[in-house]
Design an enzyme around this catalytic site. Sequence first.
Site, PDB file in Angstrom:
ATOM      1  N   GLY A   1       0.766  -1.450  -0.138  1.00  0.00           N
ATOM      2  CA  GLY A   1      -0.310  -0.326  -0.145  1.00  0.00           C
ATOM      3  C   GLY A   1       0.863   1.628   0.320  1.00  0.00           C
TER       4      GLY A   1
ATOM      5  N   ALA B   1       3.326   3.621  -5.072  1.00  0.00           N
ATOM      6  CA  ALA B   1       2.438   2.115  -6.663  1.00  0.00           C
ATOM      7  C   ALA B   1       1.159   1.483  -6.458  1.00  0.00           C
ATOM      8  CB  ALA B   1       4.003   1.427  -6.850  1.00  0.00           C
TER       9      ALA B   1
ATOM     10  N   SER C   1       3.657   2.545   4.908  1.00  0.00           N
ATOM     11  CA  SER C   1       4.443   2.604   3.610  1.00  0.00           C
ATOM     12  C   SER C   1       5.828   3.697   3.762  1.00  0.00           C
ATOM     13  CB  SER C   1       3.703   2.362   3.004  1.00  0.00           C
ATOM     14  OG  SER C   1       2.640   1.534   2.965  1.00  0.00           O
TER      15      SER C   1
ATOM     16  N   GLY D   1      12.498  14.146  -2.841  1.00  0.00           N
ATOM     17  CA  GLY D   1      11.345  15.343  -4.113  1.00  0.00           C
ATOM     18  C   GLY D   1      11.706  14.298  -4.886  1.00  0.00           C
TER      19      GLY D   1
ATOM     20  N   HIS E   1      22.947   4.577  -0.483  1.00  0.00           N
ATOM     21  CA  HIS E   1      23.467   6.257  -0.199  1.00  0.00           C
ATOM     22  C   HIS E   1      24.666   6.969   0.329  1.00  0.00           C
ATOM     23  CE1 HIS E   1      21.283  10.644   0.321  1.00  0.00           C
ATOM     24  NE2 HIS E   1      20.045  10.207  -0.335  1.00  0.00           N
TER      25      HIS E   1
ATOM     26  N   ARG F   1      22.332  18.259  -0.556  1.00  0.00           N
ATOM     27  CA  ARG F   1      23.763  18.630  -1.135  1.00  0.00           C
ATOM     28  C   ARG F   1      22.759  19.252  -2.583  1.00  0.00           C
ATOM     29  NH1 ARG F   1      25.376  13.183  -3.405  1.00  0.00           N
ATOM     30  NH2 ARG F   1      23.613  12.950  -1.757  1.00  0.00           N
TER      31      ARG F   1
ATOM     32  N   GLU G   1       9.277  -0.299  -6.662  1.00  0.00           N
ATOM     33  CA  GLU G   1      10.101  -0.325  -6.304  1.00  0.00           C
ATOM     34  C   GLU G   1      10.659  -1.728  -6.080  1.00  0.00           C
ATOM     35  OE1 GLU G   1      12.088   0.713  -2.300  1.00  0.00           O
ATOM     36  OE2 GLU G   1      14.412   0.174  -2.728  1.00  0.00           O
TER      37      GLU G   1
END
Lengths: 661, 246
Positions: A13, A16, A42, A50, A257, A273, A398
């Site tokens: 949920g 996507a 979720s 963003g 990351h 950044r 994902e």
Amino acid sequence: MKIIYSDALIVGGGLAGLRSAIATKEKGLDTIVISMVPVKRSHSVAAQGGMQAALANSVMGEGDNEDVHFADTVKGSDWGCDQEVARMFVATAPKAIRELANWGVPWSRISAGERTVIMNGQKEIIQESQDAHGLINARDFGGTKKWRTCYTSDATGHTMLYAVANEALRRNVIIHDRKEAISIIHDEKKAIGVIARDLVNGELIAYVAKGTMIATGGYGRIYKQSTNAIICKGIGTAIALETGIATLGNMEAVQFHPTPIVPSAILLTEGCRGDGGVLRDKDGYRFMPDYEPEKKELASRDVVSRRMIQHIRAGKGVPSPYGEHLWLDISILGRKHIEKNLRDVQDIAKTFNGIDPADEGSKGWMPVLPMQHYSMGGVRTKPTGESTTLDGLFAAGEAACWDLHGFNRLGGNSVSEAVVSGMIVGEHFATYCKERNLNANTSVISKFMQKQSDYLNEILAYNGKENIFDIKDEMRSIMQEEVGIFRNEEGLQRAVKRLEELLIMTKQINVKSKIRGNNPELNEAYRVPKMLKIALCVAKGALERRESRGAHYREDYIKRDDLNWLKRTITRWEAPEATTPTISYEELDIAKMELPPAFRGYGRKDSIIEHPQSMERTQEIEAFKATHPDMDRFELQEQLMPFELPLDYKKKNQRIGAEYA
Amino acid sequence: MHRVYEDGGREIVLTIFRHNPNDEDSIPHFQDYPIIERPGMTLYIALTQIYTSMDHDVSFDFVCRAGICGSCAMVVNGKPRLACRTLTSEFSEGKITLLPLPTFQHIKDLSVDTGTFMNAMTKRVEGWIVNNSPQDISTIEKPIDPELSDEIFELDRCIECGICLASCATKVMRPNFVGAVGLNRVARFSLDPHDSRSDEEFYELIGDDEGIFGCMSFMGCQDHCPKHLPLQKQIAYMRNKMVKVC
């Protein structure tokens, strides 16, 4: 036996799954979303910085369009992505963001006139046009040519997920939370639903539908250090694998990351950044310009993460009780900017580290270290989102590998993909469900139900000496140490061997409480073997891929090898009793690419083994352009690499100044 | 008295409410878990340590562990808070008592069902944009005043953790009260230029004792809101608006 029927079943949920549910409701289909947690919890909610979409409203986005977003995404993927999917994505993303605005996402808006920004450590003044006043703003992100990342402060995932979830509720999508799908019901050809476990009382429920979608997110929690929420265990991906029919794509493509905070592993957005923050070493020195003179801190994530570890290995890390780290300095952006646009970052640093990043000088620097963040791999699908090998099984977001990101995802392309795939794949999924009758054989359903019930009883009957928590910890440490940012043959071999042993050991445990109801240890006992299967797909894929591409970096094969490795890894779990996946490959066809492989513009320039076809295709494209000077960019694109989209998603996007050009 | 160890960690005791309402044999009780405190230890870290190494049966809800998702609200030494953001070092006595969040359906131990209430609340207040004019999403979006957009964002930051309801006296008396979470939601949509609803239409949704007129202004919601939302101001603003309508 409890059976719940629907037209369309969606597992997961997040953005996507819920956006897909809206697509199926739009076609009048009965839609059920099942989720381990209340849907607004979720992991989409945690996206901070963003969503990329080429709106070109801001002066810093001037000239941006689908073509530029496409090129950035393909380069970011290190040419591992499906370029057709990338085209579908960039054409739909501006529509997605405008749809979300209509559904109430309070996007940060542009104010006309002068604005002070930080670029390359310096204050600069930019001038926004009167035409842009009140339109959706964008910030800079890594690996992009233009400022394209639209945002709501640093809580973008939150506002997006709430808007989409509220819209799904408005359309009467049925949501069953605290239900975990533990097996896909299927015959030799087709998926017809899932067996789910009610996490409140342990009851097994068969959810049966015309079509089933997996939208369960990534598998980051197989790593010891991950920014992912603790529910991101890859269970949805694992149950697709366990069908023995559906396959997974590029599982070794795992993103690290650059800037999670140490030691809690909570993400600090790339927006830090993007807005002008810099990385510093133990001497307070800004080191990234030395390694990446052009993009500096804003090269793609795989490159920045590797450069950081390289710098630490050169003795420049900051020692701490939690190991070495580097510093992220956003104090140069000023308190006003931080308290408006990076407030969650400030809140996280204050709460978990007692640091106010708006404090000037070294006092405000935040300790950061690259950690697992995103799973590029997932359920392998066609561009429509349907599994390439199992009918009726779809995947989006994902959890899927349709394959937008190849070997590295650009920041800002994750929530964007989640929503866009919900629109595109959701539409194809809806059509699939609409056009079919429910053809579910109850004996197949009861066979799967019985199998899961027997399996849970089998786990409770194990009488071994091993502890499931120790097995899980060891798996996560192995992945961290041997299948991390830097990989090599020896370490990967060790990893695969030990992960196999651990998988066998999961049957030698002893679960203390023997109840089938609400039993947290039982949850671990059936989840960890699934996580280990996913970990094995990642480790074995990484072992076999003897090259470096995007986030997959081999110290013993440091070059991107287009000659031998321009292909997608496909893993399958052939038999339930197997202890490793079977690997095969899908070739990527340069002759069909709109953008043939080349240098990305960042990272090491001298590290590509070129494919002769790359040059041929480049020349072919140049020649075509030269002989068709009258074609506009849309016509040219159509000739070079045609792609299709459902609904009106292929319509040209309007932009200020450029209109529909 | 707590002991202090050589590595600087003191012993702290977590006293956890234990009960499974789905299990007939389960008797509600408190259980003590002594652990060694580490620097920067949060209740997420402490509870995870208890679960993985001391008691594999204890239930609680964490998802993001960063104060973003709203899953882990519980009562910590008498106050409703997000457990993931609570440092054990805040409690100088080293004693921390944990109870599940009141007013929500109890699942087990520290776990409660917030999803059912929040989804029902969203439907009750129609917490979404209502606008029936056709939208072409390939055209330039509607311009919105930048400051207004920021103002809406401010109210959109609610994470539905349930702490406002657990702090609310009205909720105890009126189980169907939509709470600050629901009233803030309505205030948020009433500000949004994308939403075409009039004050009269919002009145239809919340103009009763289970809505805007139920609040007794004790301000428990605002005192405990982990996102520091201006809830009291929003409730007053909506009440003022609604009084004008009726």
